[in-house]
Design an enzyme around this catalytic site. Sequence first.
Site, PDB file in Angstrom:
ATOM      1  N   VAL A  38      41.416  61.218  56.448  1.00  0.00           N
ATOM      2  CA  VAL A  38      41.922  60.544  55.123  1.00  0.00           C
ATOM      3  C   VAL A  38      41.907  62.352  54.119  1.00  0.00           C
ATOM      4  CG1 VAL A  38      40.911  58.241  53.983  1.00  0.00           C
ATOM      5  CG2 VAL A  38      39.568  60.799  53.361  1.00  0.00           C
ATOM      6  N   CYS A  39      43.660  62.308  53.109  1.00  0.00           N
ATOM      7  CA  CYS A  39      43.299  63.070  52.563  1.00  0.00           C
ATOM      8  C   CYS A  39      42.438  63.785  52.015  1.00  0.00           C
ATOM      9  CB  CYS A  39      44.630  62.643  51.922  1.00  0.00           C
ATOM     10  SG  CYS A  39      46.469  61.708  51.988  1.00  0.00           S
ATOM     11  N   PRO A  40      42.227  64.935  52.501  1.00  0.00           N
ATOM     12  CA  PRO A  40      43.078  65.843  52.665  1.00  0.00           C
ATOM     13  C   PRO A  40      43.178  65.956  54.325  1.00  0.00           C
ATOM     14  CG  PRO A  40      41.581  67.095  51.346  1.00  0.00           C
ATOM     15  CD  PRO A  40      41.182  65.746  51.418  1.00  0.00           C
ATOM     16  N   LEU A  41      42.225  65.502  54.703  1.00  0.00           N
ATOM     17  CA  LEU A  41      42.020  66.498  56.302  1.00  0.00           C
ATOM     18  C   LEU A  41      43.024  66.020  56.930  1.00  0.00           C
ATOM     19  CD1 LEU A  41      38.119  65.168  56.305  1.00  0.00           C
ATOM     20  CD2 LEU A  41      39.202  67.126  56.664  1.00  0.00           C
ATOM     21  N   THR A  42      44.012  64.652  57.063  1.00  0.00           N
ATOM     22  CA  THR A  42      44.677  64.772  57.437  1.00  0.00           C
ATOM     23  C   THR A  42      46.063  65.098  58.219  1.00  0.00           C
ATOM     24  OG1 THR A  42      45.939  63.640  55.600  1.00  0.00           O
ATOM     25  CG2 THR A  42      45.536  62.016  57.316  1.00  0.00           C
TER      26      THR A  42
END
Length: 90
Positions: free
Chosen positions: A16-20
């Site tokens: 999920v964002c921001p990990l993407t």
Amino acid sequence: MKKDDVDFHLDITGQVCPLTFVRTKLMIERMAPGQVLAVRLKGAEPLKNVPRSVGELGHTILSLAPETPGGGDGDVHLLVLRKEKGAKGA
């Protein structure tokens, strides 16, 4: 683009964002300029944010398309990009 033209593959469909974007940026940092990365992403936020952020760093988006023809925002998309020499964070 043929599968053989891609140097690296990254699957962030479970992130999920921001990990993407963080995972994508870390992979780009490991690459040499001119190399190509294919990123599998899923969901409206990654579909909007990852290509935009990669472009803002100065790398080239070669393609962005659903893996399955006719797919929507919630389906898996394939983003193909090339690392550019002199790009930010390169």
